[in-house]
Design a protein around this motif. Structure first.
Motif, PDB file in Angstrom:
ATOM      1  N   ASN A 132      22.808  26.936 -63.902  1.00  0.00           N
ATOM      2  CA  ASN A 132      22.452  28.084 -63.060  1.00  0.00           C
ATOM      3  C   ASN A 132      23.285  29.320 -63.376  1.00  0.00           C
ATOM      4  O   ASN A 132      23.253  30.296 -62.620  1.00  0.00           O
ATOM      5  CB  ASN A 132      22.600  27.719 -61.576  1.00  0.00           C
TER       6      ASN A 132
ATOM      7  N   HIS B 271      26.235  17.322 -55.617  1.00  0.00           N
ATOM      8  CA  HIS B 271      27.071  18.441 -56.062  1.00  0.00           C
ATOM      9  C   HIS B 271      28.540  18.303 -55.658  1.00  0.00           C
ATOM     10  O   HIS B 271      29.333  19.218 -55.886  1.00  0.00           O
ATOM     11  CB  HIS B 271      26.551  19.751 -55.452  1.00  0.00           C
TER      12      HIS B 271
ATOM     13  N   TYR C  11       7.144  28.746 -67.253  1.00  0.00           N
ATOM     14  CA  TYR C  11       7.019  29.084 -65.826  1.00  0.00           C
ATOM     15  C   TYR C  11       8.039  28.274 -65.043  1.00  0.00           C
ATOM     16  O   TYR C  11       8.063  27.039 -65.124  1.00  0.00           O
ATOM     17  CB  TYR C  11       5.602  28.791 -65.321  1.00  0.00           C
TER      18      TYR C  11
ATOM     19  N   ALA D  80      17.045  25.138 -62.873  1.00  0.00           N
ATOM     20  CA  ALA D  80      18.175  24.506 -63.558  1.00  0.00           C
ATOM     21  C   ALA D  80      17.631  23.481 -64.551  1.00  0.00           C
ATOM     22  O   ALA D  80      18.131  23.340 -65.678  1.00  0.00           O
ATOM     23  CB  ALA D  80      19.086  23.842 -62.535  1.00  0.00           C
TER      24      ALA D  80
ATOM     25  N   THR E 191      11.700  34.163 -58.243  1.00  0.00           N
ATOM     26  CA  THR E 191      12.972  34.520 -57.580  1.00  0.00           C
ATOM     27  C   THR E 191      13.474  35.892 -58.040  1.00  0.00           C
ATOM     28  O   THR E 191      13.917  36.041 -59.189  1.00  0.00           O
ATOM     29  CB  THR E 191      14.066  33.468 -57.915  1.00  0.00           C
TER      30      THR E 191
ATOM     31  N   ASN F 292       8.129  19.864 -60.921  1.00  0.00           N
ATOM     32  CA  ASN F 292       8.196  19.244 -59.581  1.00  0.00           C
ATOM     33  C   ASN F 292       7.398  20.026 -58.541  1.00  0.00           C
ATOM     34  O   ASN F 292       7.154  19.522 -57.458  1.00  0.00           O
ATOM     35  CB  ASN F 292       9.661  19.087 -59.130  1.00  0.00           C
TER      36      ASN F 292
ATOM     37  N   GLU G 184       1.825  23.572 -56.365  1.00  0.00           N
ATOM     38  CA  GLU G 184       1.968  24.928 -55.861  1.00  0.00           C
ATOM     39  C   GLU G 184       1.933  25.964 -56.991  1.00  0.00           C
ATOM     40  O   GLU G 184       1.363  27.046 -56.850  1.00  0.00           O
ATOM     41  CB  GLU G 184       3.337  24.976 -55.157  1.00  0.00           C
TER      42      GLU G 184
HETATM   43  P1  JHZ Z   1      13.617  23.980 -58.566  1.00  0.00           P
HETATM   44  C1  JHZ Z   1      17.906  23.387 -57.854  1.00  0.00           C
HETATM   45  O1  JHZ Z   1      17.392  22.868 -59.062  1.00  0.00           O
HETATM   46  C2  JHZ Z   1      19.383  23.496 -57.965  1.00  0.00           C
HETATM   47  P2  JHZ Z   1      16.234  23.611 -59.829  1.00  0.00           P
HETATM   48  C3  JHZ Z   1      20.139  22.459 -57.246  1.00  0.00           C
HETATM   49  N1  JHZ Z   1      21.225  22.028 -58.089  1.00  0.00           N
HETATM   50  C4  JHZ Z   1      19.402  21.239 -56.856  1.00  0.00           C
HETATM   51  O2  JHZ Z   1      19.978  20.223 -56.624  1.00  0.00           O
HETATM   52  C5  JHZ Z   1      17.947  21.271 -56.757  1.00  0.00           C
HETATM   53  O3  JHZ Z   1      17.462  22.582 -56.781  1.00  0.00           O
HETATM   54  C6  JHZ Z   1      17.441  20.600 -55.526  1.00  0.00           C
HETATM   55  C7  JHZ Z   1      10.658  28.952 -59.272  1.00  0.00           C
HETATM   56  N2  JHZ Z   1       9.309  28.841 -58.725  1.00  0.00           N
HETATM   57  O4  JHZ Z   1      13.308  24.112 -57.130  1.00  0.00           O
HETATM   58  C8  JHZ Z   1      11.757  28.992 -58.260  1.00  0.00           C
HETATM   59  C9  JHZ Z   1       8.331  29.676 -59.208  1.00  0.00           C
HETATM   60  O5  JHZ Z   1       8.592  30.525 -60.059  1.00  0.00           O
HETATM   61  O6  JHZ Z   1      12.850  22.984 -59.311  1.00  0.00           O
HETATM   62  C10 JHZ Z   1      12.900  28.345 -59.002  1.00  0.00           C
HETATM   63  O7  JHZ Z   1      13.576  29.310 -59.795  1.00  0.00           O
HETATM   64  N3  JHZ Z   1       7.069  29.535 -58.713  1.00  0.00           N
HETATM   65  C11 JHZ Z   1      20.668  23.059 -55.987  1.00  0.00           C
HETATM   66  O8  JHZ Z   1      16.662  24.993 -60.166  1.00  0.00           O
HETATM   67  C12 JHZ Z   1      12.225  27.346 -59.936  1.00  0.00           C
HETATM   68  O9  JHZ Z   1      10.888  27.798 -60.080  1.00  0.00           O
HETATM   69  C13 JHZ Z   1       6.727  28.607 -57.769  1.00  0.00           C
HETATM   70  O10 JHZ Z   1       5.549  28.517 -57.384  1.00  0.00           O
HETATM   71  O11 JHZ Z   1      15.846  22.740 -60.969  1.00  0.00           O
HETATM   72  C14 JHZ Z   1      12.162  25.951 -59.345  1.00  0.00           C
HETATM   73  O12 JHZ Z   1      13.431  25.402 -59.260  1.00  0.00           O
HETATM   74  C15 JHZ Z   1       7.762  27.744 -57.302  1.00  0.00           C
HETATM   75  C16 JHZ Z   1       7.426  26.686 -56.277  1.00  0.00           C
HETATM   76  C17 JHZ Z   1       9.037  27.878 -57.804  1.00  0.00           C
HETATM   77  O13 JHZ Z   1      15.141  23.641 -58.643  1.00  0.00           O
END
Ligand code: JHZ
Length: 443
Positions: free
Chosen positions: A32, A188, A332, A336, A359, A394, A398
């Motif tokens: 990150n 963490h 897309y 992390a 974001t 994941n 959506e």
């Molecule tokens: P996302 C984070 O991991 C960090 P990350 C942390 N270490 C952890 O443990 C997990 O979460 C739980 C974007 N997005 O949630 C938003 C879109 O662009 O898989 C995010 O930048 N469009 C705390 O970073 C990223 O994608 C969308 O429609 O691997 C998703 O990151 C959506 C739904 C998300 O967590």
């Protein structure tokens, strides 16, 4: 930021053997630690992603991790509320917990690692007093701006003590919790014992703690190697989590499997003093012994995993070379997990031109290591790519409709983890995105 060496298992305290390697993803920068343009020529600290497994409790863990102050900075860029699926998950949990534990206006809910307040909101909406604790000031400010009470602090026995006693306590009152929520936070924590001792200390008599952690069973089965990064120190099974809880005098009494974040365990625990004899112990013990979990009691299951990430890498690079060379490819979801996958596969802007993400604080930044630029979602419409690599796999249900709306002619593919619940092998043939979205929605 210097690495701390901890040769003891975080869960049970047993010495770790350097040879009990779970897998080796090489060394990578913090997932990150997004870069600004002027940081692109500066050196990035790389941390070894070589988790070990404890022979005693089978907790998978990274032995050398950076200090948390270097990770959860004021500019930590992850906002959990970016996902509507997550917000729905929080609301469902709140509704369920309020009913199950009879929470009301005189109860107190504590959310540790409360991020932008996404989990506090549904409790506050039902008139239940709640408090968040979050060390990353930037994300915590979002909760505070919305009027969601949040302490910008680290969790542990010292904070628990401050909260439980009136002196130095921001609420001005002695504070004990009827429900403590820890979603995606335990992984963490470098000092698990102190963190869990603090949870136990803050529980009101009869209070319940809920821990939600990414499940190592899913990680292994679906080769989710991208869940492994220096920010995540531990990868839990029910057994290894149970051992860590017991060590702090917390007793698990219920467990659920949740589909969120690629598959998570939700475990409920109480202080052992509040344990009503005969509760769910036999049932928990049975679950610990059966089916999938039995496989996770075998050290060989962990040792066998090491060959899987290199296979996934070969398949993904083959897929990119065979199907997509000469095409305009973008990504897309600058998650992390995206940083880990791109660095492990050795991909940069020459292959993936940019990554679109919702974001705002990520826009204009670059992914660590790979140096791929992050752009707002409308960049997809302008670029009209041939291929969109779904890095936030994941959130497929959506994210896919958003990608399809922005660039209807693009093919959407996944390069990261293997998802056996899909109708086909996504690494060998272009993904049927409807299958992915449907499987995500079903969960
Ligand atoms: P996302 C984070 O991991 C960090 P990350 C942390 N270490 C952890 O443990 C997990 O979460 C739980 C974007 N997005 O949630 C938003 C879109 O662009 O898989 C995010 O930048 N469009 C705390 O970073 C990223 O994608 C969308 O429609 O691997 C998703 O990151 C959506 C739904 C998300 O967590």
């Amino acid at each position: 930021m210097s690495p701390i060496t901890d040769p003891e298992c975080r869960g049970c305290g047993t010495s770790l053997a350097a040879t009990d390697v779970f897998c080796d993803l090489g060394a990578q920068p913090l997932a990150n630690a997004l870069l600004s343009a002027d940081q692109l020529n500066q050196p990035e600290i790389h941390y070894p992603l070589r988790p070990l497994v404890c022979r005693n409790c089978l907790l998978v863990q990274l032995p050398d991790v950076p200090k948390p102050e270097g990770i959860f900075t004021d500019s930590y860029p992850f906002f959990s509320g970016q996902s509507a699926t997550w917000l729905g998950h929080c609301k469902r949990f709140a509704d369920q917990a309020i009913k199950r534990f009879g929470l009301g206006p005189t109860s107190r809910v504590l959310d540790i690692g409360s991020n932008d307040g996404s989990m506090l909101r549904p409790f506050r909406g039902k008139g239940i007093p709640c408090l968040g604790v979050e060390p990353s000031a930037g994300v915590a400010q979002h909760a505070l701006m919305e009027g969601l009470p949040t302490m910008i602090d680290w969790w542990g026995t010292e904070t628990a003590d401050r909260l439980a006693h009136t002196e130095g306590n921001p609420t001005g009152r002695s504070w004990k919790a009827d429900l403590v929520i820890c979603t995606n936070v335990l992984a963490h924590v470098p000092d698990l014992k102190d963190f869990l001792d603090g949870v136990r200390a803050i529980l009101a008599p009869g209070g319940v703690a809920m821990f939600e952690v990414p499940y190592v069973g899913n990680l292994i089965r679906e080769v989710q190697f991208d869940q492994i990064y220096a920010e995540h120190h531990c990868y839990f099974s029910l057994k290894s989590l149970d051992v860590a809880l017991e060590r702090s005098g917390l007793y698990a009494f219920d467990v659920e499997h949740e589909s969120i974040h690629g598959g998570s365990l939700r475990v409920y625990a109480r202080d052992h003093h509040n344990w009503s004899a005969g509760a769910s112990v036999p049932w928990m013990r049975e679950l610990l012994e059966e089916g999938d979990t039995r496989r996770l009691h075998d050290l060989a299951t962990y040792a066998d995993f090491a060959v899987e990430p290199p296979k996934a890498k070969r398949r993904a690079l083959n897929q990119l070379g065979r199907y997509y060379s000469g095409k305009r490819v973008v990504g897309y979801g600058a998650s992390a997990k995206a940083a880990v996958t791109l660095n492990y596969f050795g991909l940069g802007p020459e292959t993936i031109e940019f990554v679109a993400d919702t974001t705002p604080v990520k826009w204009g930044k670059y992914l660590p290591g790979s140096h791929i630029p992050i752009k707002p979602p409308n960049a997809l419409e302008q670029a009209k790519p041939d291929v969109v690599v779904l890095l936030a796999w994941n959130w497929a249900a959506e994210a896919v409709p958003k990608i399809q709306a922005a660039c209807p002619d693009a093919e959407i593919v996944v390069l990261g983890s293997e998802c056996p619940n899909l109708a086909q092998d996504i690494f060998r043939s272009p993904i049927t995105i409807a299958d992915l979205a449907a499987s995500d929605r079903r969960q």
